[in-house]
Design an enzyme around this catalytic site. Structure first.
Site, PDB file in Angstrom:
ATOM      1  N   GLY A 142       2.474  -1.022   4.665  1.00 48.48           N
ATOM      2  CA  GLY A 142       2.726   0.448   4.104  1.00 48.48           C
ATOM      3  C   GLY A 142       4.386   1.047   4.004  1.00 48.48           C
ATOM      4  O   GLY A 142       4.909   0.398   2.956  1.00 48.48           O
ATOM      5  N   GLY A 143       4.863   1.582   4.526  1.00 47.28           N
ATOM      6  CA  GLY A 143       5.849   2.628   4.757  1.00 47.28           C
ATOM      7  C   GLY A 143       7.233   1.651   4.027  1.00 47.28           C
ATOM      8  O   GLY A 143       7.752   1.978   2.774  1.00 47.28           O
ATOM      9  N   ASN A 153       0.589  -0.774  -0.130  1.00 45.52           N
ATOM     10  CA  ASN A 153      -0.182   0.008  -0.010  1.00 45.52           C
ATOM     11  C   ASN A 153       0.840   1.117   0.229  1.00 45.52           C
ATOM     12  O   ASN A 153       1.516   0.943   1.078  1.00 45.52           O
ATOM     13  CB  ASN A 153      -0.805  -0.179   1.436  1.00 45.52           C
ATOM     14  N   TRP A 154       0.886   2.180  -1.128  1.00 43.27           N
ATOM     15  CA  TRP A 154       2.160   2.919  -1.256  1.00 43.27           C
ATOM     16  C   TRP A 154       2.018   4.101  -0.641  1.00 43.27           C
ATOM     17  O   TRP A 154       1.907   4.930  -0.643  1.00 43.27           O
ATOM     18  CB  TRP A 154       2.408   2.990  -2.432  1.00 43.27           C
ATOM     19  N   LYS A 155       0.310   4.597  -0.404  1.00 43.13           N
ATOM     20  CA  LYS A 155      -0.317   5.302  -0.318  1.00 43.13           C
ATOM     21  C   LYS A 155      -0.154   6.762  -1.144  1.00 43.13           C
ATOM     22  O   LYS A 155      -0.201   6.230  -2.013  1.00 43.13           O
ATOM     23  CB  LYS A 155      -0.458   6.110   1.286  1.00 43.13           C
ATOM     24  N   GLY A 169       1.237   2.501  11.083  1.00 44.50           N
ATOM     25  CA  GLY A 169       2.591   4.032  10.408  1.00 44.50           C
ATOM     26  C   GLY A 169       3.302   4.025  11.791  1.00 44.50           C
ATOM     27  O   GLY A 169       3.649   5.761  11.475  1.00 44.50           O
ATOM     28  N   GLU A 200      -5.591  -4.752  10.871  1.00 45.15           N
ATOM     29  CA  GLU A 200      -4.507  -4.110  10.881  1.00 45.15           C
ATOM     30  C   GLU A 200      -4.838  -3.006  12.372  1.00 45.15           C
ATOM     31  O   GLU A 200      -5.902  -2.441  12.149  1.00 45.15           O
ATOM     32  CB  GLU A 200      -4.868  -2.841   9.438  1.00 45.15           C
ATOM     33  N   HIS A 216      -9.875   1.586   4.558  1.00 46.96           N
ATOM     34  CA  HIS A 216      -8.355   1.546   5.650  1.00 46.96           C
ATOM     35  C   HIS A 216      -8.291   2.925   5.784  1.00 46.96           C
ATOM     36  O   HIS A 216      -9.382   3.329   6.205  1.00 46.96           O
ATOM     37  CB  HIS A 216      -7.138   1.604   4.356  1.00 46.96           C
TER      38      HIS A 216
HETATM   39  P1  PGA Z   1       2.544   0.325   8.049  1.00 45.11           P
HETATM   40  O1  PGA Z   1       0.757   1.153   7.135  1.00 45.11           O
HETATM   41  O2  PGA Z   1       3.094  -0.493   7.342  1.00 45.11           O
HETATM   42  O3  PGA Z   1       3.171   1.641   7.047  1.00 45.11           O
HETATM   43  O4  PGA Z   1       1.591   0.476   9.327  1.00 45.11           O
HETATM   44  C1  PGA Z   1      -0.076  -0.660   6.768  1.00 45.11           C
HETATM   45  C2  PGA Z   1      -1.217   0.015   6.234  1.00 45.11           C
HETATM   46  O5  PGA Z   1      -1.306   1.305   6.400  1.00 45.11           O
HETATM   47  O6  PGA Z   1      -1.331  -0.983   5.617  1.00 45.11           O
END
Ligand code: PGA
Length: 208
Positions: free
Chosen positions: A191-192, A9-11, A140, A134, A83
């Site tokens: 994510g990150g 998930n690149w956001k 994050g 999650e 999300h």
């Molecule tokens: P993160 O994000 O790995 O940066 O904690 C995960 C997500 O938001 O799906």
């Protein structure tokens, strides 16, 4: 055991197409077998297989929105829904997310529904649904959920519904293996660290 499903998930990253191409070249499905969900504006240039959201209608007067059918037409196969960042900043409700779920299924795409509590599991689970547990505190923050706690939640969810279940929240190359091999998740939502090619490739290696 089936191969774990790893989803990136690149956001709202990275800021340029050039950078997106660089990351995708190194971490895309051809290299890693992963599902990569970049921002909408990069989908077609990258030919990515995942998206981060969509609208529930096929077409119409919904300024700024993107429909599941449009995504399908671009070759997208998976769509993240619900999300926690969308629930928080876009005020998405379970009602809205459920409408999106149905629309995504109608379009022949696979939804990846993010939840942080049991009550967010839809009443009717259809074949093809994917859930991602999650926990909010881990998203994050760099503070991953302990393997024991994640396993407990995994067992509770699996007892309730028979679906493919991912773990997400501060996944990195040191904890990836634990969520799959010890806690028994079917995959990871990253994510990150999905934007750091070396780290992401390592996550995939450890998980598989
Ligand atoms: P993160 O994000 O790995 O940066 O904690 C995960 C997500 O938001 O799906």
């Amino acid at each position: 055991m089936r191969k774990p499903l790893i989803v990136a998930n690149w956001k709202m990253n990275p800021p340029t197409l050039k950078e997106a191409r660089r990351i995708f070249r190194k971490t895309g499905p051809k290299k890693t077998g992963a599902v990569i969900c970049p921002p909408f504006c990069y989908l077609s240039a990258l030919k990515a297989n995942g998206a981060q959201d969509c609208h529930y209608e096929e077409k119409g007067a919904y300024t700024g929105e993107v429909s599941p059918k449009m995504l399908r037409d671009l070759g997208v196969e998976y769509v993240i829904l619900g999300h926690s960042e969308r629930r928080k900043y876009q005020k998405e409700t379970d009602w809205l997310i459920e409408k999106k779920l149905k629309a995504v299924m109608r379009a022949g795409l696979r939804p990846i529904l993010c939840i942080d509590k049991i009550s967010q599991i839809p009443k009717k689970i259809k074949r093809g649904y994917i859930l991602a547990y999650e926990p909010l505190f881990a998203i994050g923050t760099g503070k991953p959920c302990s393997i024991e706690k994640a396993k407990k939640m995994r067992d509770r969810i699996k007892k309730k519904v028979k679906v493919l279940l991912l773990y997400g929240g501060s996944v990195n190359s040191s904890n990836a293996q634990g969520y799959i091999k010890e806690a028994g998740f079917d995959g990871l939502l990253v994510g990150g660290d999905s934007l750091k090619p070396r780290e992401f490739i390592d996550i995939v290696k450890k998980a598989c």
